[in-house]
Design a protein around this motif. Structure first.
Motif, PDB file in Angstrom:
ATOM      1  N   GLN A 170       0.846  -1.191   0.000  1.00  0.00           N
ATOM      2  CA  GLN A 170       0.000   0.000   0.000  1.00  0.00           C
ATOM      3  C   GLN A 170       0.882   1.242   0.000  1.00  0.00           C
ATOM      4  OE1 GLN A 170      -3.333  -0.241  -0.128  1.00  0.00           O
ATOM      5  NE2 GLN A 170      -3.375  -2.479   0.094  1.00  0.00           N
ATOM      6  N   HIS A 171       0.458   2.260  -0.748  1.00  0.00           N
ATOM      7  CA  HIS A 171       1.218   3.506  -0.806  1.00  0.00           C
ATOM      8  C   HIS A 171       1.389   4.124   0.583  1.00  0.00           C
ATOM      9  CE1 HIS A 171       0.089   2.882  -4.941  1.00  0.00           C
ATOM     10  NE2 HIS A 171       0.817   3.917  -5.341  1.00  0.00           N
ATOM     11  N   ASP A 172       0.308   4.117   1.368  1.00  0.00           N
ATOM     12  CA  ASP A 172       0.377   4.714   2.705  1.00  0.00           C
ATOM     13  C   ASP A 172       1.364   3.960   3.597  1.00  0.00           C
ATOM     14  OD1 ASP A 172      -1.457   6.573   1.923  1.00  0.00           O
ATOM     15  OD2 ASP A 172      -3.166   5.633   2.923  1.00  0.00           O
ATOM     16  N   TYR A 176       4.646   5.560   5.305  1.00  0.00           N
ATOM     17  CA  TYR A 176       4.766   5.480   6.768  1.00  0.00           C
ATOM     18  C   TYR A 176       6.118   4.878   7.166  1.00  0.00           C
ATOM     19  CZ  TYR A 176       4.161   3.389  11.400  1.00  0.00           C
ATOM     20  OH  TYR A 176       4.348   2.982  12.699  1.00  0.00           O
ATOM     21  N   LEU A 177       6.509   3.789   6.514  1.00  0.00           N
ATOM     22  CA  LEU A 177       7.768   3.138   6.866  1.00  0.00           C
ATOM     23  C   LEU A 177       8.963   4.038   6.552  1.00  0.00           C
ATOM     24  CD1 LEU A 177       6.996  -0.498   5.643  1.00  0.00           C
ATOM     25  CD2 LEU A 177       7.050   0.348   8.005  1.00  0.00           C
ATOM     26  N   ARG A 180       9.362   6.464   9.265  1.00  0.00           N
ATOM     27  CA  ARG A 180       9.890   5.850  10.483  1.00  0.00           C
ATOM     28  C   ARG A 180      11.364   5.463  10.345  1.00  0.00           C
ATOM     29  NH1 ARG A 180       6.699   3.281  14.085  1.00  0.00           N
ATOM     30  NH2 ARG A 180       8.669   3.234  15.215  1.00  0.00           N
ATOM     31  N   GLY A 181      11.962   5.677   9.179  1.00  0.00           N
ATOM     32  CA  GLY A 181      13.371   5.344   9.001  1.00  0.00           C
ATOM     33  C   GLY A 181      13.632   3.880   8.776  1.00  0.00           C
ATOM     34  N   THR A 182      12.661   3.180   8.200  1.00  0.00           N
ATOM     35  CA  THR A 182      12.823   1.746   7.945  1.00  0.00           C
ATOM     36  C   THR A 182      12.555   1.446   6.483  1.00  0.00           C
ATOM     37  OG1 THR A 182      12.197  -0.445   8.749  1.00  0.00           O
ATOM     38  CG2 THR A 182      10.430   1.137   8.454  1.00  0.00           C
ATOM     39  N   HIS A 183      12.855   0.223   6.073  1.00  0.00           N
ATOM     40  CA  HIS A 183      12.707  -0.190   4.686  1.00  0.00           C
ATOM     41  C   HIS A 183      11.647  -1.282   4.574  1.00  0.00           C
ATOM     42  CE1 HIS A 183      16.160   2.106   3.270  1.00  0.00           C
ATOM     43  NE2 HIS A 183      16.822   1.700   4.344  1.00  0.00           N
TER      44      HIS A 183
END
Length: 356
Positions: A170-172, A176-177, A180-183
Motif C-alpha cells: 500500500q502507498h500509505d 509510513y515506513l 519511520r526510518g525503515t525499509h
C-alpha cells in the motif's frame, strides 16, 4: 498491566494471577480451564515465587479458584498485555547483531466466532528469528490494512526491514515506513496492476543472476533464483529496486514440475543488502506462518478453541505468543516437546520467566 478489578474484595494480587497464567501456558495449558487446574495443583514452593500471599494465620498460600483466574483473564487489557509481552521478550534476550527484519501478518481465531459477533482477528509483528514484538486486534468491521501503522507505532524500526504479504503493498504503508526510518520488501501482484505490470516487463532475461539456492525438502527438489534491478516508480513511494524470484519445483513422488515467478519492490538502495540476504528475507517472511500461527493452531489448538468471553481469545493468543517466544529464545525448535519438558517440573516455567 492495569488492574481492572474493583478494589473491594480483592484477595489475590493482579500480577500474581497474570504470572500464574503465563507459567501455566509455558507448561502447555491450552485453555483457561487448564490454566485454572495448573494453578490449583501448584505446590507452595511455586505459588510463593508467583506472588501469591500466605494466610496470616496458617502461613499457607491458598491458590485462586479457577473461576477467579477465568474472570481475571477475561478482564485483562489485551493491548497492555501484548505490549508487556513484547517488552519482556526483547529485554529477556538481546537481539542478534545485524539488521532487524520483521514480518507482519494477520490471523483469525476461528473458534471465537459466534452468531452475534465475527471471529476475533489479530495482526502481529514478529522478527524473522521467531520473537513476537507486538500484536493488535483488528476492528471487526475492518481488515488488516488500517491496523498496520498502529501495530508498529510503539516499535523502534530504525534501519529495520519490514516484510508483509501483498495485502500490505500500500502507498500509505510505504510512506509510513519511510517516515519511520525503515525499509520494506513489498510483493507486487495484480492488486496493484500498474506496479505489477511495470516490474514484470523489466528485461529480466538480460539482468544478471544475484543469487541461486538449491534445496531438497518436503518430498521435492527446489531451485530459487533471484535477480535485482535498480528501479524507481513514481507511483509507489521510495521504491529503489525491483526483484524477481523464480522458483522451480519438482515433486519427488510424481515428478510434476512447477515454475512460480514472484515480483517485489524494495526501498533498499542497490548494494544495501546482498542477493543472499534478500533471498533469505523473502523466504523468511513465511516463518510467521510456520513458527507462530501454525504452532498456535497445531500445538495449542487455537482454531479449535471455543473461548469467546470478553477479552479471552485475545489474551490467550498473547500468552501463547509469550510461551512460543520464551521457548524459542531458550533454543527449542520443537515447541510441543518444549511444552512437555516444561510441564514435567512445576519450577521450570518459573525459571523460564526469571522468577527462580
Amino acid at each position: 498491566m492495569p488492574d481492572p478489578r474493583a478494589r473491594r474484595g480483592i484477595r489475590h494480587p493482579w500480577a500474581a494471577l497474570l504470572t500464574a497464567a503465563a507459567a501455566a501456558v509455558l507448561a502447555g495449558a491450552a485453555s483457561v480451564t487448564a490454566i485454572g487446574e495448573w494453578v490449583a495443583d501448584a505446590p507452595q514452593r511455586v505459588l510463593a515465587p508467583l506472588g501469591f500471599r500466605p494466610d496470616p494465620l496458617t502461613g499457607l498460600i491458598r491458590p485462586p479458584h479457577a473461576t477467579t483466574v477465568h474472570l481475571a483473564l477475561a478482564a485483562a487489557d489485551g493491548d497492555a498485555l501484548d505490549r508487556a509481552i513484547g517488552d519482556f521478550l526483547q529485554k529477556r534476550k538481546a537481539p542478534a547483531p545485524g539488521r532487524k527484519v520483521i514480518a507482519v501478518d494477520g490471523k483469525t481465531l476461528r473458534g471465537s466466532r459466534t452468531t452475534k459477533q465475527p471471529a476475533t482477528a489479530l495482526i502481529a509483528a514478529m522478527t524473522h528469528s521467531g520473537q513476537v514484538l507486538t500484536q493488535r486486534q483488528i476492528d471487526g468491521k475492518s481488515n488488516e490494512i488500517p491496523a498496520f501503522a498502529p501495530l508498529l507505532d510503539g516499535l523502534d524500526l530504525t534501519g529495520a526491514v519490514i516484510t508483509a504479504d501483498t495485502l500490505h503493498t500500500q502507498h500509505d504503508h510505504a510512506a509510513y515506513l519511510h517516515k519511520r526510518g525503515t525499509h520494506y520488501l513489498a510483493v507486487a501482484k495484480r492488486n496493484h496492476p500498474g506496479l505489477h505490470e511495470r516490474v514484470r516487463r523489466l528485461p529480466w532475461r538480460d539482468i544478471r543472476l544475484d543469487h541461486i539456492e538449491r534445496t531438497r525438502a518436503h518430498h521435492r527438489d527446489e531451485i530459487r533464483r533471484l535477480k535485482t534491478a535498480a528501479f524507481a516508480h513514481h507511483d509507489y513511494p521510495h521504491a529503489r529496486q525491483a526483484l524477481q524470484v523464480v522458483c522451480w519445483r519438482r515433486d519427488l513422488g510424481t515428478g510434476k514440475q512447477t515454475i512460480e515467478r514472484i515480483h517485489l519492490v524494495t526501498s533498499l538502495p542497490p548494494g544495501a543488502a546482498t542477493g543472499s540476504q534478500l533471498a533469505a528475507w523473502i523466504r523468511g517472511h513465511w516463518r510467521i506462518e510456520n513458527q507462530l500461527h501454525h504452532v498456535r493452531d497445531r500445538t495449542s489448538h487455537e482454531d479449535a478453541s471455543k473461548i469467546r468471553t470478553r477479552h479471552l481469545p485475545r489474551v490467550m493468543a498473547g500468552l501463547r505468543n509469550l510461551a512460543i517466544g520464551v521457548h524459542r529464545q531458550d533454543g527449542h525448535t520443537n515447541i510441543a516437546a518444549a511444552l512437555r519438558h516444561t510441564a514435567r517440573n512445576p519450577l521450570r516455567p518459573l525459571t523460564a520467566l526469571g522468577l527462580t
